[in-house]
Structure formats: structure tokens, C-alpha cells
Design an enzyme around this catalytic site. Structure first.
Site, mmCIF file in Angstrom:
data_model
loop_
_atom_site.group_PDB
_atom_site.id
_atom_site.type_symbol
_atom_site.label_atom_id
_atom_site.label_comp_id
_atom_site.label_asym_id
_atom_site.label_seq_id
_atom_site.Cartn_x
_atom_site.Cartn_y
_atom_site.Cartn_z
ATOM 1 C CG PHE A 150 -16.144 -5.227 21.817
ATOM 2 C CD1 PHE A 150 -17.429 -5.137 21.294
ATOM 3 C CD2 PHE A 150 -15.974 -4.930 23.167
ATOM 4 C CE1 PHE A 150 -18.516 -4.777 22.099
ATOM 5 C CE2 PHE A 150 -17.042 -4.558 23.971
ATOM 6 C CZ PHE A 150 -18.313 -4.486 23.432
ATOM 7 C CD GLU A 195 -8.912 -9.789 23.322
ATOM 8 O OE1 GLU A 195 -8.823 -8.659 22.796
ATOM 9 O OE2 GLU A 195 -8.654 -9.988 24.522
ATOM 10 C CB SER A 244 -12.407 -0.951 30.033
ATOM 11 O OG SER A 244 -11.262 -1.765 30.112
ATOM 12 C CE LYS A 256 -4.664 -6.410 21.291
ATOM 13 N NZ LYS A 256 -6.026 -6.937 21.440
ATOM 14 C CB CYS A 290 -16.996 5.337 24.750
ATOM 15 S SG CYS A 290 -16.676 6.380 23.337
ATOM 16 C CD GLU A 295 -17.946 1.916 30.177
ATOM 17 O OE1 GLU A 295 -16.867 1.400 30.526
ATOM 18 O OE2 GLU A 295 -18.080 2.561 29.128
HETATM 19 P P1 NAD Z 1 -11.080 -3.561 26.875
HETATM 20 O O1 NAD Z 1 -10.425 -2.574 27.758
HETATM 21 O O2 NAD Z 1 -11.492 -4.850 27.465
HETATM 22 O O3 NAD Z 1 -10.116 -3.934 25.637
HETATM 23 C C1 NAD Z 1 -9.529 -2.935 24.847
HETATM 24 C C2 NAD Z 1 -8.222 -3.461 24.268
HETATM 25 O O4 NAD Z 1 -7.318 -3.737 25.337
HETATM 26 C C3 NAD Z 1 -8.379 -4.756 23.478
HETATM 27 O O5 NAD Z 1 -7.603 -4.688 22.313
HETATM 28 C C4 NAD Z 1 -7.845 -5.816 24.434
HETATM 29 O O6 NAD Z 1 -7.266 -6.916 23.790
HETATM 30 C C5 NAD Z 1 -6.809 -5.052 25.213
HETATM 31 N N1 NAD Z 1 -6.597 -5.580 26.572
HETATM 32 C C6 NAD Z 1 -7.482 -6.268 27.341
HETATM 33 N N2 NAD Z 1 -6.933 -6.556 28.539
HETATM 34 C C7 NAD Z 1 -5.689 -6.038 28.535
HETATM 35 C C8 NAD Z 1 -4.648 -6.006 29.504
HETATM 36 N N3 NAD Z 1 -4.757 -6.557 30.697
HETATM 37 N N4 NAD Z 1 -3.495 -5.396 29.166
HETATM 38 C C9 NAD Z 1 -3.355 -4.821 27.952
HETATM 39 N N5 NAD Z 1 -4.317 -4.815 26.998
HETATM 40 C C10 NAD Z 1 -5.475 -5.420 27.279
HETATM 41 O O7 NAD Z 1 -12.322 -2.816 26.191
HETATM 42 P P2 NAD Z 1 -13.465 -3.431 25.286
HETATM 43 O O8 NAD Z 1 -14.358 -4.280 26.144
HETATM 44 O O9 NAD Z 1 -12.897 -4.007 24.059
HETATM 45 O O10 NAD Z 1 -14.247 -2.096 24.852
HETATM 46 C C11 NAD Z 1 -15.223 -1.489 25.655
HETATM 47 C C12 NAD Z 1 -14.649 -0.391 26.508
HETATM 48 O O11 NAD Z 1 -13.997 0.566 25.668
HETATM 49 C C13 NAD Z 1 -15.713 0.400 27.253
HETATM 50 O O12 NAD Z 1 -15.244 0.679 28.545
HETATM 51 C C14 NAD Z 1 -15.875 1.672 26.447
HETATM 52 O O13 NAD Z 1 -16.354 2.779 27.158
HETATM 53 C C15 NAD Z 1 -14.461 1.878 26.001
HETATM 54 N N6 NAD Z 1 -14.394 2.737 24.822
HETATM 55 C C16 NAD Z 1 -13.955 4.008 25.018
HETATM 56 C C17 NAD Z 1 -13.903 4.873 23.954
HETATM 57 C C18 NAD Z 1 -13.451 6.287 24.151
HETATM 58 O O14 NAD Z 1 -13.309 6.998 23.169
HETATM 59 N N7 NAD Z 1 -13.231 6.746 25.370
HETATM 60 C C19 NAD Z 1 -14.280 4.444 22.674
HETATM 61 C C20 NAD Z 1 -14.710 3.127 22.510
HETATM 62 C C21 NAD Z 1 -14.762 2.277 23.606
#
Ligand code: NAD
Length: 462
Positions: free
Chosen positions: A128, A155, A205, A152, A260, A353
Site C-alpha cells: 500500500f 487492497e 512485509s 495485484k 521501507c 518493524e
Molecule cells: P503486506 O505484506 O501486508 O501486503 C503486500 C501485498 O501482499 C498486498 O498486495 C497484499 O494484498 C498481499 N498479501 C497480504 N497478505 C497476503 C497473504 N497472506 N498471502 C499473499 N499475499 C498477501 O504489506 P503492506 O502492509 O501493504 O506494505 C508494508 C510492508 O511492505 C512493510 O513491511 C514495508 O517494509 C514493505 N515494503 C518493502 C519494500 C522493499 O522494497 N523492501 C518496499 C515497500 C514496502
């Protein structure tokens, strides 16, 4: 599905969630469309990317407004995210000039050459926190090299994806080359398990990155899954006061800490109280709703408050509490900067984090202790040092275990062609997600050997 704004928790739109049938139909269409897209020249694919760039620049204000509404960041941050995405787009348009492969006469009149082949249909799952920038790390490059791309989005921020898709259509991208499938984990699993999806890029994450990586690789797919972070900044007493104040404060307060690359641990070496005062001053100047955006959900605000309480129970002291700052309204998810001092290495505030505007200061005797703490983190996305000493910065850059390292920079994001990605549990898989080190992920390399001579005698190369 209703789309909720973190700015005031109002409903700002609706999106249609993809069901199994739609996923099957769209991936079949993507597979068909990729066959001719993959055979085009780089130059003709790049022409569409150039048009897409013009449309993004034309519509930057309205796209930024949607990003701000659905994500909560400030308009300036939303625009900066689009511009950073455009940097990757520019790199993708230049591939026809830079990624020229190689050809060599390996034996008399026998030539070997490389030819990059698109994989087919590839997929990407995005978080997000950067609704335009993170997807644009991958879309332009993956399609420039001839793939069809199934996306994808989060959401929590689905509306920006619809705008990006619309802009690509206006630019002339053929149907099926970019597909947006809205939804959550179920849609992700359907995509990963689909036999026609050849590669999966994920950003989010660490827990989900690992799950997605394991599922994709079990399905014999290549996967690059970028995870979470806990980024450390080493602050030395000889650092420039003003550069430090702005650089470190803006790193943990920018995007309300939901980056991140945000600094979340300050490793304060020796007597750096004057510097810390500057960080506090700069943090205090933030205005919620103007220079600092909102937190994505109410639950996340509660999570941050609990983490701050836990840190205080663990012995930390509250050096600055911006939670009392005036919020623009009572209904949004607002939180000002919080600076915790005397945080213990190994405690929750030092290692977990939090993903919010919270800076944990750990006091260190010397640079080696600071480096040791940095390297004990399971994450390895970014690390930085603030110092006026060249040798000291070199010393730290050679020892800190992080994929991206900054010297007097709080958010050390590389610019193309340098590529982006962390190490350790901030990344599962090989290669990087942008720049020159992502090309092997999005393509297969074909080796072509040619013999155009009239030589009749046989040898081992015949
Ligand atoms: P998230 O992991 O909750 O969601 C990321 C994506 O995974 C979304 O599209 C979500 O719908 C999907 N998802 C959620 N649960 C899932 C599951 N059980 N199985 C499969 N897909 C699933 O992350 P977020 O809260 O949207 O974003 C924040 C996180 O992203 C932080 O941890 C941040 O550090 C990380 N991030 C990392 C980078 C990087 O370059 N390393 C860049 C941006 C954000």
C-alpha cells in the site's frame, strides 16, 4: 469493495474484486497478447512507454490526488512517488540503447550471440505504501522486455492501479499486456498457482514475502520477494549539524514513517546531543495534514501506540512526543513523530518493524558497537552513516550488512541504472528489482551459435 481514505475514514470509491473466472480469463488473454508483443522490437514497445510518460506528466496532479486520498501521504509525497516511478520508466525506454547484448567470433567463422527472451506472462504483487512508485519499479521494465504483466495491487490502495491502467491504455498498450486483478491473499494465491504465470515479483512485509517466495518456488517459478525493514543510521559526533537534523528527521517522518527505507533506529555514537536536538527541532516543525500524512489504518495507529508503551516499559524514555500535535480532523488516522531515547539493543523498539513515525535512539560507545547492532538485525534493507570523515564512512560502508548504504543521506534509494533491493530477510530470491540487475529476472537468455561458412571438414563445432 469499498475503498477507505486514511485521511478521514470516508468511503472514496469502490473496486470490483477479481474472482476465479476473471483471473483465468485475464491470464488467458495476457498469454495470447504476449505472443505478438514479445516479437515487437524494443523500439516499438518503448514508443508506448514514451507516450505513457507524457500522460503521467500531464495527469500528475489528478493521479497524486487519488494517491493522497487512498494512501494518506501528502500531495508532494504522492508526486515524488510518481516522479521516482518515471525514473524507472526512463530506464526502461533506454534499454534499446543500453542492453545491447553481445556477439563474438568464437571460432573461425563461428559466432555466438546473446538474445534476451521474454518469459511470457509475469505477475507482481505490491504494497500500500507507494501505490504508483513500487509498481513502476517493475511494470515498465517487465513489459519493455516483452512480457505481459498481471498486477495485484494492495487492497488498501486499489484506485491508483486503475488510473495507471487507464493511462497505459491511452498510450496504446495492447489489451492483455497489463492486467489489474484486485483483491487480497486469495487472488495472490490463484495467480501464483496459475501454470501460465512464469515469474512472480512481490513487495511487502517480510512474513508475506517469505510465504509468497516459498509458494512460487515450490511451483517451480522464479520469484523475487522484497520484504520489510528496520533501517539503522549511525550518527557520529563530527557530522554536519544541519544536514543531520533534516536528513534523519525527514527519513523517519517522511510518508509518516511508512517507507521501507525509513530510518527507524538511530545509533548515536558518543556525544551527539547537539545533533539530536536538531532532529527534535525538525520533527517538531512537522504539521499534520500539510508536511506529514496519515497512517494507513486505525489498527496501525493502535499498533504504534502499543509499541511505544512497550518501549517505555522496556526502559526507553520519551524524548519527543508528537502525538499531541494538532490533527486536521478527528476522524483520520493521524500520528506525529515520536522519538524514543535510551532504547535497549535487542528490545522490541530496536528490532521490530513498526512502520510509523517512530525513531528509536540507541546510545553506543563507538562505531564498532553501532555496526554490531546494525548487523544483528534480521533485516538488511538500508543503513546509513552521518559523518564528516571519509575514512569513517568507508569503514562503515564496508562492514554494514545492508543492500543499500547511505553516506549523509537518510533515505539511500539508488537511482537507475543502479538497482534497488535489500539483503537478509528484506529480500527472498536473487537479483534486484530495478535497474540493470533486474534484467535477468524478467528474461531468459538465449545463446545463439551461427556458422555461415563453407567449411566442409568436420571438427567438434560442426
Ligand atoms: P503486506 O505484506 O501486508 O501486503 C503486500 C501485498 O501482499 C498486498 O498486495 C497484499 O494484498 C498481499 N498479501 C497480504 N497478505 C497476503 C497473504 N497472506 N498471502 C499473499 N499475499 C498477501 O504489506 P503492506 O502492509 O501493504 O506494505 C508494508 C510492508 O511492505 C512493510 O513491511 C514495508 O517494509 C514493505 N515494503 C518493502 C519494500 C522493499 O522494497 N523492501 C518496499 C515497500 C514496502
Amino acid at each position: 469493495m469499498d475503498v477507505i481514505s486514511p485521511l478521514d475514514n470516508s468511503v472514496i470509491g469502490k473496486v470490483k474484486l477479481a474472482d476465479k473466472d476473471e483471473i483465468q480469463t485475464q491470464i488467458a488473454q495476457a498469454k495470447k497478447a504476449q505472443k505478438s508483443w514479445g516479437l515487437l522490437t524494443h523500439k516499438s514497445r518503448a514508443e508506448i512507454l514514451f507516450k505513457f510518460r507524457e500522460i503521467l506528466l500531464r495527469d500528475i496532479d489528478s493521479i497524486a490526488e487519488v494517491i493522497t486520498k487512498e494512501n494518506g501521504k501528502t500531495i508532494a509525497e504522492s508526486k515524488a512517488g510518481i516522479m521516482k516511478g518515471i525514473e524507472v520508466l526512463e530506464f526502461a525506454t533506454s534499454l534499446q540503447n543500453s542492453d545491447i547484448g553481445g556477439k563474438m567470433e568464437v571460432s573461425s567463422n563461428v559466432y555466438c550471440e546473446y538474445q534476451r527472451m521474454p518469459l511470457g506472462v509475469v505477475a507482481s504483487i505490491t504494497p500500500f505504501n507507494f501505490p504508483a512508485m513500487v509498481p513502476m519499479w517493475t511494470i515498465p521494465i517487465a513489459i519493455a522486455v516483452g512480457n505481459a504483466y498481471v498486477w495485484k495491487p494492495s487492497e488498501k490502495t486499489p484506485l491508483t492501479a486503475e488510473l495507471i491502467l487507464k493511462a497505459f491504455k491511452e498510450a496504446g498498450l495492447p489489451d492483455g499486456i497489463l492486467t489489474v486483478l484486485q483483491g487480497g491473499a486469495d487472488v495472490v494465491n490463484e495467480i501464483i498457482d496459475h501454470e501460465d504465470i512464469k515469474a512472480v515479483a512481490f513487495v511487502g512485509s517480510t512474513k508475506i514475502a517469505q510465504t509468497v517466495y516459498q509458494r512460487a518456488t515450490q511451483n517451480n517459478k522464479r520469484c523475487l520477494a522484497l520484504g520489510g525493514a528496520k533501517n539503522h543510521i549511525i550518527l557520529m559526533p563530527d557530522a554536519d549539524l544541519d544536514v543531520t537534523g533534516v536528513g534523519i528527521s525527514d527519513s523517519f517522518t517522511g510518508c509518516a514513517g511508512q517507507r521501507c527505507m525509513a530510518a527507524s533506529v538511530l545509533l548515536a555514537v558518543g556525544d551527539v546531543d547537539k545533533h539530536i536536538e536538531k532532529i527534535v527541532q525538525r520533527s517538531d516543525s512537522q504539521i499534520l495534514g500539510e508536511t506529514m500524512g496519515a497512517i494507513i489504518t486505525k489498527e496501525q495507529v493502535d499498533f504504534l501506540n502499543t509499541a511505544i508503551d512497550n518501549a517505555l516499559k522496556d526502559g526507553a524514555t520519551l524524548l519527543y512526543d508528537g502525538r499531541k500535535k494538532q490533527a486536521p480532523n478527528a476522524t483520520g488516522n493521524w500520528m506525529g513523530p515520536v522519538i524514543l531515547d535510551n532504547v535497549k539493543a535487542g528490545s522490541e523498539a530496536a528490532t521490530k518493524e513498526l512502520f510509523g513515525p517512530v525513531l528509536s535512539i540507541i546510545r553506543c560507545k563507538n562505531i564498532d558497537e553501532a555496526i554490531e547492532i546494525q548487523n544483528s538485525s534480521p533485516y538488511g534493507n538500508a543503513a546509513s552513516i552521518f559523518t564528516s570523515s571519509g575514512p569513517m564512512s568507508l569503514y562503515a560502508s564496508q562492514r554494514c550488512e545492508a543492500g543499500m548504504f547511505g553516506i549523509n543521506i537518510g533515505v539511500p534509494v539508488p537511482r537507475e541504472p543502479f538497482s534497488f533491493a535489500g539483503i537478509k530477510t528484506s529480500k527472498f530470491g536473487h537479483g534486484d528489482i530495478t535497474g540493470e540487475h533486474c534484467l535477468d529476472f524478467w528474461t531468459d537468455m538465449k545463446k545463439i551459435t551461427t556458422k555461415w561458412n563453407l567449411q566442409k571438414d568436420h571438427n567438434w563445432m560442426s
